[in-house]
Design a protein around this motif. Structure first.
Motif, PDB file in Angstrom:
ATOM      1  N   LEU A  56      56.571 143.494  34.747  1.00  0.00           N
ATOM      2  CA  LEU A  56      57.616 142.299  33.525  1.00  0.00           C
ATOM      3  C   LEU A  56      57.423 143.089  32.067  1.00  0.00           C
ATOM      4  O   LEU A  56      58.667 142.971  31.516  1.00  0.00           O
ATOM      5  CB  LEU A  56      56.246 141.153  33.263  1.00  0.00           C
ATOM      6  CG  LEU A  56      56.657 140.774  31.720  1.00  0.00           C
ATOM      7  CD1 LEU A  56      57.944 139.334  32.432  1.00  0.00           C
ATOM      8  CD2 LEU A  56      55.396 140.058  31.315  1.00  0.00           C
ATOM      9  N   VAL A  60      61.823 143.431  31.391  1.00  0.00           N
ATOM     10  CA  VAL A  60      62.130 143.074  29.893  1.00  0.00           C
ATOM     11  C   VAL A  60      62.356 143.806  29.269  1.00  0.00           C
ATOM     12  O   VAL A  60      63.659 143.631  28.442  1.00  0.00           O
ATOM     13  CB  VAL A  60      61.272 142.331  29.533  1.00  0.00           C
ATOM     14  CG1 VAL A  60      61.009 141.535  28.665  1.00  0.00           C
ATOM     15  CG2 VAL A  60      60.422 140.729  30.384  1.00  0.00           C
ATOM     16  N   CYS A 122      60.129 140.211  41.442  1.00  0.00           N
ATOM     17  CA  CYS A 122      59.444 140.201  39.941  1.00  0.00           C
ATOM     18  C   CYS A 122      60.842 140.441  39.111  1.00  0.00           C
ATOM     19  O   CYS A 122      60.732 140.173  38.252  1.00  0.00           O
ATOM     20  CB  CYS A 122      58.544 140.602  40.186  1.00  0.00           C
ATOM     21  SG  CYS A 122      56.917 139.545  40.825  1.00  0.00           S
ATOM     22  N   TYR A 123      61.349 141.413  39.524  1.00  0.00           N
ATOM     23  CA  TYR A 123      62.596 142.368  38.882  1.00  0.00           C
ATOM     24  C   TYR A 123      63.760 141.526  38.625  1.00  0.00           C
ATOM     25  O   TYR A 123      63.799 141.636  37.373  1.00  0.00           O
ATOM     26  CB  TYR A 123      62.794 143.483  39.617  1.00  0.00           C
ATOM     27  CG  TYR A 123      61.824 144.547  39.891  1.00  0.00           C
ATOM     28  CD1 TYR A 123      61.029 145.405  38.327  1.00  0.00           C
ATOM     29  CD2 TYR A 123      61.643 145.613  40.639  1.00  0.00           C
ATOM     30  CE1 TYR A 123      59.908 145.985  39.361  1.00  0.00           C
ATOM     31  CE2 TYR A 123      61.019 146.117  41.311  1.00  0.00           C
ATOM     32  CZ  TYR A 123      60.038 146.237  40.680  1.00  0.00           C
ATOM     33  OH  TYR A 123      58.738 147.521  41.016  1.00  0.00           O
ATOM     34  N   TRP A 126      62.265 138.145  35.869  1.00  0.00           N
ATOM     35  CA  TRP A 126      61.769 139.270  35.156  1.00  0.00           C
ATOM     36  C   TRP A 126      63.133 140.663  33.751  1.00  0.00           C
ATOM     37  O   TRP A 126      63.334 139.666  32.595  1.00  0.00           O
ATOM     38  CB  TRP A 126      60.946 140.963  34.547  1.00  0.00           C
ATOM     39  CG  TRP A 126      59.221 140.061  35.214  1.00  0.00           C
ATOM     40  CD1 TRP A 126      59.274 141.015  36.224  1.00  0.00           C
ATOM     41  CD2 TRP A 126      58.866 138.909  35.007  1.00  0.00           C
ATOM     42  NE1 TRP A 126      58.054 140.544  36.614  1.00  0.00           N
ATOM     43  CE2 TRP A 126      57.800 139.404  36.017  1.00  0.00           C
ATOM     44  CE3 TRP A 126      59.043 137.975  34.451  1.00  0.00           C
ATOM     45  CZ2 TRP A 126      56.799 138.179  36.246  1.00  0.00           C
ATOM     46  CZ3 TRP A 126      58.258 137.232  34.628  1.00  0.00           C
ATOM     47  CH2 TRP A 126      56.786 137.208  35.316  1.00  0.00           C
ATOM     48  N   THR A 129      64.665 137.218  32.686  1.00  0.00           N
ATOM     49  CA  THR A 129      63.799 136.732  31.326  1.00  0.00           C
ATOM     50  C   THR A 129      64.138 137.301  30.032  1.00  0.00           C
ATOM     51  O   THR A 129      63.862 136.695  29.011  1.00  0.00           O
ATOM     52  CB  THR A 129      62.131 137.114  31.485  1.00  0.00           C
ATOM     53  OG1 THR A 129      61.318 135.879  32.261  1.00  0.00           O
ATOM     54  CG2 THR A 129      61.471 136.665  30.277  1.00  0.00           C
TER      55      THR A 129
END
Length: 151
Positions: A56, A60, A122-123, A126, A129
């Motif tokens: 994360l 980010v 997830c990458y 994030w 995000t």
């Protein structure tokens, strides 16, 4: 050991940028973004904060730093965030998955598939995000600066 990891991370990020034929003035910045985000990832992993938290923060950071570099150098964001993601690619997990499928150990191969698939998702999440956080933080900083000047 961490310094060696960071050196090779910078080299790999810049080399991938060369393969993608990035403009020469963007290579150093892409390498720095990749290295700084990987440093944050490694420090969080050393602190035992967990894989998801480390991913994360790293992704980010790539999103936010890439947007700032794009604004600063007047270039598209994708020039910086694609090479910077190279250190986070789960290549070892993908290799283990293919090796275990070839050795007919399907349960282990499937666990590596699930793990690498989860990391890639997830990458993406994030990184998205980070692209949302950047405009909000820049606006808050700008408003805070205006209110400080008015006092």
């Amino acid at each position: 050991m961490l310094i060696i990891d960071l050196l090779f991370t910078y080299i790999a990020t810049v080399a991938f940028g060369v393969l993608l034929n990035l403009p020469h003035r963007a290579l150093n910045m892409a390498g720095l973004i990749g290295t700084l985000s990987f440093l944050a990832y490694k420090l969080l992993m050393m602190a035992h904060s967990g894989l998801v938290t480390a991913n994360l923060v790293g992704a980010v950071l790539i999103g936010v730093l890439s947007m700032q570099a794009a604004k600063w150098l007047k270039m598209p964001v994708i020039i910086f965030n694609i090479p910077a993601l190279v250190p986070f690619v789960p290549g070892g997990q993908a290799y283990q998955m293919v090796k275990n499928f070839a050795l007919a150990d399907n349960t282990v191969a499937f666990s590596f598939f699930v793990s690498s698939n989860r990391n890639c998702r997830c990458y993406c999440l994030w990184l998205f995000t980070g692209r949302i956080i950047y405009p909000v933080t820049t606006k808050v900083v700008r408003l805070a600066g205006q209110s400080a000047e008015s006092k």
